[in-house]
Design a protein around this motif. Sequence first.
Motif, PDB file in Angstrom:
ATOM      1  N   PHE A 132       0.858  -1.184   0.000  1.00 54.67           N
ATOM      2  CA  PHE A 132       0.000   0.000   0.000  1.00 54.67           C
ATOM      3  C   PHE A 132       0.895   1.236   0.000  1.00 54.67           C
ATOM      4  CE2 PHE A 132       0.698  -1.359   4.341  1.00 54.67           C
ATOM      5  CZ  PHE A 132       1.090  -0.198   4.981  1.00 54.67           C
ATOM      6  N   PHE A 133       0.316   2.340  -0.431  1.00 55.85           N
ATOM      7  CA  PHE A 133       1.068   3.594  -0.522  1.00 55.85           C
ATOM      8  C   PHE A 133       0.524   4.675   0.401  1.00 55.85           C
ATOM      9  CE2 PHE A 133       1.417   1.639  -4.830  1.00 55.85           C
ATOM     10  CZ  PHE A 133       2.729   1.245  -4.697  1.00 55.85           C
ATOM     11  N   ILE A 134      -0.693   4.472   0.904  1.00 57.70           N
ATOM     12  CA  ILE A 134      -1.277   5.399   1.873  1.00 57.70           C
ATOM     13  C   ILE A 134      -1.871   4.568   2.998  1.00 57.70           C
ATOM     14  CG2 ILE A 134      -2.995   7.188   2.304  1.00 57.70           C
ATOM     15  CD1 ILE A 134      -2.793   7.986  -0.603  1.00 57.70           C
ATOM     16  N   PRO A 135      -1.376   4.702   4.215  1.00 51.95           N
ATOM     17  CA  PRO A 135      -1.919   3.887   5.314  1.00 51.95           C
ATOM     18  C   PRO A 135      -3.344   4.294   5.671  1.00 51.95           C
ATOM     19  CG  PRO A 135      -0.339   5.490   6.139  1.00 51.95           C
ATOM     20  CD  PRO A 135      -0.277   5.584   4.644  1.00 51.95           C
ATOM     21  N   GLU A 136      -4.156   3.316   5.998  1.00 50.54           N
ATOM     22  CA  GLU A 136      -5.523   3.601   6.409  1.00 50.54           C
ATOM     23  C   GLU A 136      -5.561   4.291   7.773  1.00 50.54           C
ATOM     24  OE1 GLU A 136      -7.470  -0.143   6.384  1.00 50.54           O
ATOM     25  OE2 GLU A 136      -7.647  -0.248   4.186  1.00 50.54           O
ATOM     26  N   THR A 137      -4.712   3.833   8.672  1.00 52.66           N
ATOM     27  CA  THR A 137      -4.617   4.437  10.010  1.00 52.66           C
ATOM     28  C   THR A 137      -3.223   4.999  10.201  1.00 52.66           C
ATOM     29  OG1 THR A 137      -6.201   2.826  10.876  1.00 52.66           O
ATOM     30  CG2 THR A 137      -4.869   4.044  12.482  1.00 52.66           C
ATOM     31  N   PHE A 138      -3.148   6.304  10.353  1.00 54.35           N
ATOM     32  CA  PHE A 138      -1.855   6.977  10.481  1.00 54.35           C
ATOM     33  C   PHE A 138      -1.333   6.800  11.899  1.00 54.35           C
ATOM     34  CE2 PHE A 138       0.951  10.619  11.051  1.00 54.35           C
ATOM     35  CZ  PHE A 138       1.681  10.585   9.885  1.00 54.35           C
ATOM     36  N   SER A 139      -0.105   6.265  12.029  1.00 55.43           N
ATOM     37  CA  SER A 139       0.464   5.990  13.341  1.00 55.43           C
ATOM     38  C   SER A 139       1.920   6.442  13.399  1.00 55.43           C
ATOM     39  CB  SER A 139       0.375   4.489  13.660  1.00 55.43           C
ATOM     40  OG  SER A 139       1.066   4.196  14.852  1.00 55.43           O
ATOM     41  N   LEU A 140       2.277   7.083  14.506  1.00 52.42           N
ATOM     42  CA  LEU A 140       3.663   7.510  14.745  1.00 52.42           C
ATOM     43  C   LEU A 140       4.358   6.632  15.785  1.00 52.42           C
ATOM     44  CD1 LEU A 140       3.210  11.392  14.880  1.00 52.42           C
ATOM     45  CD2 LEU A 140       4.186  10.064  13.002  1.00 52.42           C
ATOM     46  N   ALA A 141       3.766   5.452  16.046  1.00 47.91           N
ATOM     47  CA  ALA A 141       4.296   4.592  17.107  1.00 47.91           C
ATOM     48  C   ALA A 141       5.747   4.193  16.855  1.00 47.91           C
ATOM     49  CB  ALA A 141       3.424   3.348  17.237  1.00 47.91           C
ATOM     50  N   ALA A 142       6.084   3.862  15.600  1.00 50.24           N
ATOM     51  CA  ALA A 142       7.451   3.433  15.294  1.00 50.24           C
ATOM     52  C   ALA A 142       8.446   4.558  15.532  1.00 50.24           C
ATOM     53  CB  ALA A 142       7.535   2.949  13.853  1.00 50.24           C
ATOM     54  N   TYR A 143       8.101   5.786  15.120  1.00 51.96           N
ATOM     55  CA  TYR A 143       9.011   6.913  15.305  1.00 51.96           C
ATOM     56  C   TYR A 143       9.096   7.309  16.775  1.00 51.96           C
ATOM     57  CZ  TYR A 143       9.046   7.363  10.248  1.00 51.96           C
ATOM     58  OH  TYR A 143       9.214   7.116   8.902  1.00 51.96           O
ATOM     59  N   LYS A 144       7.981   7.189  17.507  1.00 55.78           N
ATOM     60  CA  LYS A 144       8.022   7.465  18.946  1.00 55.78           C
ATOM     61  C   LYS A 144       8.948   6.472  19.645  1.00 55.78           C
ATOM     62  CE  LYS A 144       3.452   9.605  19.323  1.00 55.78           C
ATOM     63  NZ  LYS A 144       2.066   9.486  19.873  1.00 55.78           N
ATOM     64  N   PHE A 145       8.911   5.229  19.182  1.00 62.44           N
ATOM     65  CA  PHE A 145       9.773   4.212  19.770  1.00 62.44           C
ATOM     66  C   PHE A 145      11.245   4.518  19.481  1.00 62.44           C
ATOM     67  CE2 PHE A 145      12.101   0.205  19.451  1.00 62.44           C
ATOM     68  CZ  PHE A 145      11.859  -0.330  20.706  1.00 62.44           C
ATOM     69  N   ILE A 146      11.541   4.903  18.239  1.00 62.35           N
ATOM     70  CA  ILE A 146      12.928   5.184  17.852  1.00 62.35           C
ATOM     71  C   ILE A 146      13.462   6.409  18.578  1.00 62.35           C
ATOM     72  CG2 ILE A 146      14.399   5.872  15.928  1.00 62.35           C
ATOM     73  CD1 ILE A 146      12.713   4.155  14.112  1.00 62.35           C
TER      74      ILE A 146
END
Length: 294
Positions: free
Chosen positions: A52-66
């Motif tokens: 997919f190229f546009i996520p259905e649910t926008f999440s910043l969890a990965a960047y918050k973790f990093i």
Amino acid sequence: MAKTYRTVPGTIFDVVNYIFLGVFAIAAIVPFIYVVSGSFATDAELTKRAVFFIPETFSLAAYKFIFSTDTILKSIGVSMYVAILGTAVNLFFTVTMAYPLARRGLMGRNTVLNLVVFSMLFGGGMIPTYLVIRELALLDSYWALIMPGAISAFNLIIVKNFFQELPPGLEEAAKIDGCTEIGLLWRIVLPLSKPVLATFTLFYAVGHWNDFFAALLYINNPEKWPLQVLLRQIVLLSQAAAGDLNAMDPNFVKPPDQSIKMAVIVVGTVPILLVYPFLQKHFAKGVLIGSIKG
């Protein structure tokens, strides 16, 4: 101006060429778009949707973790320091060695050039290089990431060829005006060499930015890890680290492992991509202009 007419074979060739380049460009950019989109997606969406190229649910969890600690900001600073200083060292040694080798009348020039070519074919290897770094007391030093690759033999030859192509009349006119060799290099040669210098600035900077193996060998202090090594550790230890954070904070939601990997790729790629537009206009010219003559 006379009107130019295209022949049928020429038109067909252009169409096929444009189609091929278009398909190649799409094949190159689509995976990166997917990685960027996946870094903002949730675990459920990454599991459910293959591409997919546009996520259905926008999440910043990965960047918050990093970016949960300032460690990654320190590693970015280390990578920037190594890339800037290392590139400056690379350009200094490359230019100061290529310039005299471009002089055909230099005594011993062919011997030195043969040694340069020899170094392209044979290397000492990982263990002898490590022993040299250790004996020079460079372990856990940023210089261990810079000095072993201070000169690239291939880049040196290209820069030398570029210097040889400069009109000899410029040198003669400068010497008539009383210009020294250093003045000739600084005032005449370097300003005319912006395309090739910009090109190899990008090559050297990208090499330093992406290098993690040298830091893995020579840097034992985690506070001195460059970005690529730290991101590698984040990918390897994401599950354990997320478990520790979950034990500390019951409300912590563990980000998806795949999303972390994609976010790591974005964080490691975007900074060096921002440099390319400033050097792009010199890129093609700098690569080609020094490779015509030997």
